[in-house]
Structures are given as C-alpha cells and as structure tokens.
Design a protein around this motif. Structure first.
Motif, PDB file in Angstrom:
ATOM      1  N   GLN A  31       0.509  -1.445   0.291  1.00  0.00           N
ATOM      2  CA  GLN A  31      -0.043   0.087  -0.083  1.00  0.00           C
ATOM      3  C   GLN A  31       1.043   1.238  -0.225  1.00  0.00           C
ATOM      4  OE1 GLN A  31      -1.832  -0.627   3.580  1.00  0.00           O
ATOM      5  NE2 GLN A  31      -3.666  -2.082   3.195  1.00  0.00           N
ATOM      6  N   TRP A  32       0.295   2.112  -0.216  1.00  0.00           N
ATOM      7  CA  TRP A  32       0.911   3.701  -0.535  1.00  0.00           C
ATOM      8  C   TRP A  32       0.389   4.682  -0.510  1.00  0.00           C
ATOM      9  CZ3 TRP A  32       5.701   6.301  -0.832  1.00  0.00           C
ATOM     10  CH2 TRP A  32       5.626   7.347  -1.288  1.00  0.00           C
ATOM     11  N   ASP A  33       1.154   5.383   0.871  1.00  0.00           N
ATOM     12  CA  ASP A  33       0.156   6.357   1.176  1.00  0.00           C
ATOM     13  C   ASP A  33       1.217   7.274   0.428  1.00  0.00           C
ATOM     14  OD1 ASP A  33      -1.044   8.805   2.743  1.00  0.00           O
ATOM     15  OD2 ASP A  33      -0.557   7.607   4.417  1.00  0.00           O
ATOM     16  N   ASP A  34       0.601   8.307  -0.160  1.00  0.00           N
ATOM     17  CA  ASP A  34       1.323   9.761  -0.440  1.00  0.00           C
ATOM     18  C   ASP A  34       1.886  10.574  -0.269  1.00  0.00           C
ATOM     19  OD1 ASP A  34       2.719  10.479  -3.721  1.00  0.00           O
ATOM     20  OD2 ASP A  34       1.088  11.313  -3.547  1.00  0.00           O
ATOM     21  N   GLU A  35       0.722  11.469   0.593  1.00  0.00           N
ATOM     22  CA  GLU A  35       0.193  12.590   1.219  1.00  0.00           C
ATOM     23  C   GLU A  35       1.276  12.670   2.357  1.00  0.00           C
ATOM     24  OE1 GLU A  35      -2.329  14.743   4.556  1.00  0.00           O
ATOM     25  OE2 GLU A  35      -3.205  13.451   2.842  1.00  0.00           O
ATOM     26  N   ASN A  36       1.678  10.727   2.747  1.00  0.00           N
ATOM     27  CA  ASN A  36       2.396  11.023   3.796  1.00  0.00           C
ATOM     28  C   ASN A  36       3.672  10.106   3.548  1.00  0.00           C
ATOM     29  OD1 ASN A  36       0.841  11.971   6.908  1.00  0.00           O
ATOM     30  ND2 ASN A  36      -0.505  10.421   6.223  1.00  0.00           N
ATOM     31  N   ARG A  37       3.652  10.114   2.165  1.00  0.00           N
ATOM     32  CA  ARG A  37       4.529   9.386   1.865  1.00  0.00           C
ATOM     33  C   ARG A  37       5.304   8.022   2.514  1.00  0.00           C
ATOM     34  NH1 ARG A  37       7.438  11.883  -2.219  1.00  0.00           N
ATOM     35  NH2 ARG A  37      10.222  10.910  -1.675  1.00  0.00           N
TER      36      ARG A  37
ATOM     37  N   SER B  38      13.958  -8.985   6.788  1.00  0.00           N
ATOM     38  CA  SER B  38      12.694  -9.628   6.552  1.00  0.00           C
ATOM     39  C   SER B  38      11.669  -9.625   7.846  1.00  0.00           C
ATOM     40  CB  SER B  38      12.988 -10.992   5.839  1.00  0.00           C
ATOM     41  OG  SER B  38      13.551 -11.513   6.548  1.00  0.00           O
ATOM     42  N   ALA B  39       9.843  -9.237   7.764  1.00  0.00           N
ATOM     43  CA  ALA B  39      10.208  -9.476   8.370  1.00  0.00           C
ATOM     44  C   ALA B  39       7.923  -9.692   7.599  1.00  0.00           C
ATOM     45  CB  ALA B  39       9.269  -8.058   9.635  1.00  0.00           C
ATOM     46  N   ASP B  40       7.538 -10.011   8.556  1.00  0.00           N
ATOM     47  CA  ASP B  40       6.035  -9.972   8.210  1.00  0.00           C
ATOM     48  C   ASP B  40       5.111  -8.383   7.669  1.00  0.00           C
ATOM     49  OD1 ASP B  40       5.864 -12.597   9.461  1.00  0.00           O
ATOM     50  OD2 ASP B  40       5.340 -11.736  10.874  1.00  0.00           O
ATOM     51  N   LYS B  41       5.767  -7.460   8.113  1.00  0.00           N
ATOM     52  CA  LYS B  41       5.308  -6.484   7.804  1.00  0.00           C
ATOM     53  C   LYS B  41       6.540  -5.335   7.944  1.00  0.00           C
ATOM     54  CE  LYS B  41       1.165  -2.485   8.779  1.00  0.00           C
ATOM     55  NZ  LYS B  41       0.566  -1.847   8.984  1.00  0.00           N
ATOM     56  N   LEU B  42       6.333  -4.388   6.589  1.00  0.00           N
ATOM     57  CA  LEU B  42       7.432  -3.245   6.600  1.00  0.00           C
ATOM     58  C   LEU B  42       6.506  -1.730   6.482  1.00  0.00           C
ATOM     59  CD1 LEU B  42      10.114  -4.767   5.059  1.00  0.00           C
ATOM     60  CD2 LEU B  42      10.145  -4.824   7.422  1.00  0.00           C
ATOM     61  N   ILE B  43       7.427  -0.966   7.393  1.00  0.00           N
ATOM     62  CA  ILE B  43       6.568   0.884   6.984  1.00  0.00           C
ATOM     63  C   ILE B  43       7.743   1.158   6.277  1.00  0.00           C
ATOM     64  CG2 ILE B  43       5.504   2.751   7.515  1.00  0.00           C
ATOM     65  CD1 ILE B  43       4.541   0.198   9.776  1.00  0.00           C
ATOM     66  N   VAL B  44       7.487   1.457   5.155  1.00  0.00           N
ATOM     67  CA  VAL B  44       9.152   2.025   4.594  1.00  0.00           C
ATOM     68  C   VAL B  44       8.458   4.175   4.657  1.00  0.00           C
ATOM     69  CG1 VAL B  44      10.722   2.837   2.455  1.00  0.00           C
ATOM     70  CG2 VAL B  44       9.087   0.296   3.549  1.00  0.00           C
ATOM     71  N   HIS B  45       9.203   4.573   5.666  1.00  0.00           N
ATOM     72  CA  HIS B  45       9.255   6.221   5.600  1.00  0.00           C
ATOM     73  C   HIS B  45      10.262   6.974   4.901  1.00  0.00           C
ATOM     74  CE1 HIS B  45       6.611   5.840   9.046  1.00  0.00           C
ATOM     75  NE2 HIS B  45       7.155   4.722   9.575  1.00  0.00           N
ATOM     76  N   LEU B  46       9.415   7.467   3.528  1.00  0.00           N
ATOM     77  CA  LEU B  46      10.268   8.549   2.562  1.00  0.00           C
ATOM     78  C   LEU B  46      10.729   9.487   2.958  1.00  0.00           C
ATOM     79  CD1 LEU B  46       9.865   6.099   0.785  1.00  0.00           C
ATOM     80  CD2 LEU B  46       9.790   7.196  -0.957  1.00  0.00           C
ATOM     81  N   ASP B  47      11.985  10.666   3.225  1.00  0.00           N
ATOM     82  CA  ASP B  47      11.201  12.315   3.204  1.00  0.00           C
ATOM     83  C   ASP B  47      10.570  12.349   3.205  1.00  0.00           C
ATOM     84  OD1 ASP B  47      12.780  14.455   3.899  1.00  0.00           O
ATOM     85  OD2 ASP B  47      14.891  14.399   3.957  1.00  0.00           O
ATOM     86  N   LYS B  48       9.620  13.659   4.076  1.00  0.00           N
ATOM     87  CA  LYS B  48       9.086  14.080   3.295  1.00  0.00           C
ATOM     88  C   LYS B  48       9.084  15.618   2.940  1.00  0.00           C
ATOM     89  CE  LYS B  48       5.334  12.811   6.450  1.00  0.00           C
ATOM     90  NZ  LYS B  48       4.497  12.797   7.866  1.00  0.00           N
ATOM     91  N   LYS B  49      10.767  16.206   2.888  1.00  0.00           N
ATOM     92  CA  LYS B  49      11.193  17.179   2.480  1.00  0.00           C
ATOM     93  C   LYS B  49      12.265  17.035   1.000  1.00  0.00           C
ATOM     94  CE  LYS B  49      12.019  18.121   7.602  1.00  0.00           C
ATOM     95  NZ  LYS B  49      13.113  17.939   8.360  1.00  0.00           N
TER      96      LYS B  49
END
Length: 161
Positions: A34-40, A58-69
C-alpha cells in the motif's frame, strides 16, 4: 487527499536511500503493498523484505518512510513488525519488531532478541546495533532480567575440520 493503492500480487519497489558516503537503492518486495502518497509511506505486507547492498531486513510487515522534505525518494526509516530478521555480511539478528534508521545508520530490535556472529550468540530483549561502528549492545527490559551470551572458541572449529 490521501491516495492508497493496494497491489495483491508480488510487487517490487525500487526506492533510493542516500547514506553518508554512498547512494544505494533499497529494494522492497512483499506479497502486497500500500502507498500513502500524502505521508510518503509504503506498507509492505506479507513476506516483506527490504534489501540495501549487503543488508537485508525481513518481517511480516515493513513500513517504509520516505523523507517528506525531499522529492528524491530518500528512505529515512523502515519499521519491521513480526518475525523480524536483520542480516548483514557478518551478523544475523532477530526479534519481534525493529526500527532501522537509514540516516543514523543504526537499528533497534525488540522482544525475544537474538544476535549471531561467528558462532557466538547473544540473547536479550533489546538490541541496538550501530552499523557505522559495528558496536552492538543487548539489554533486558526488566531490571531483574539478564542477558545471555555464548562464545564459541575458534579452537573447537579448527579441531573439527
């Protein structure tokens, strides 16, 4: 407006991370994403893996945060939830959840932590690994709890060869 896309087939996403001395891509693969464009933020769900050079999380779930700036898709943080395994060229660490800070080049792994390096094993509840210096610290969460380590001598290995 928040945009989310759910891909139900195996999906690979290539995003770039800028480290202090070099730029290496971060490949993220999972059963769905899933991609949350607003929060990157990208959510990799099911058999999720993030690979950057010789490092693999590796994991069951990864949450990847991109730099918002920035608009260059710089990965700044990866959170891992469930059956976490972090591998480098020399070490394998496991636990139940983790936060991998790509800016500071460190990872914190929590809950039922195990660190293996050169046939040596450390066990505890909280592991902090500084990937820049190679220093790892393992701790217990409770004051009464203790951490454990098993060191294997090279002599045993050579004797068995």
């Amino acid at each position: 407006m928040k945009k989310k896309f759910l891909f139900s087939i195996l999906f690979s996403m290539l995003i770039y991370s800028i480290e202090a001395n070099e730029s290496l891509p971060v490949d993220v693969v999972s059963d769905s994403m899933q991609w949350d464009d607003e929060n990157r933020i990208a959510f990799a769900i099911g058999n999720a893996e993030a690979i950057q050079g010789e490092k693999k999380l590796s994991a069951d779930k990864l949450i990847v945060h991109l730099d918002k700036k920035k608009s260059n898709n710089e990965v700044i943080l990866i959170e891992a939830i469930g059956n976490v395994i972090f591998e480098t060229k020399e070490e394998i660490a496991s636990g139940e959840k983790a936060k991998y800070d790509l800016v500071e080049n460190n990872i914190i792994i929590q809950d039922n932590v195990k660190l293996e390096k050169n046939d040596n094993i450390m066990v505890g509840q909280l592991l902090e690994m500084d990937l820049e210096t190679g220093v790892s610290e393992i701790k217990s969460k409770e004051e009464n709890d203790r951490v454990k380590a098993r060191f294997s001598s090279n002599k045993e290995i050579k004797d068995n060869e």
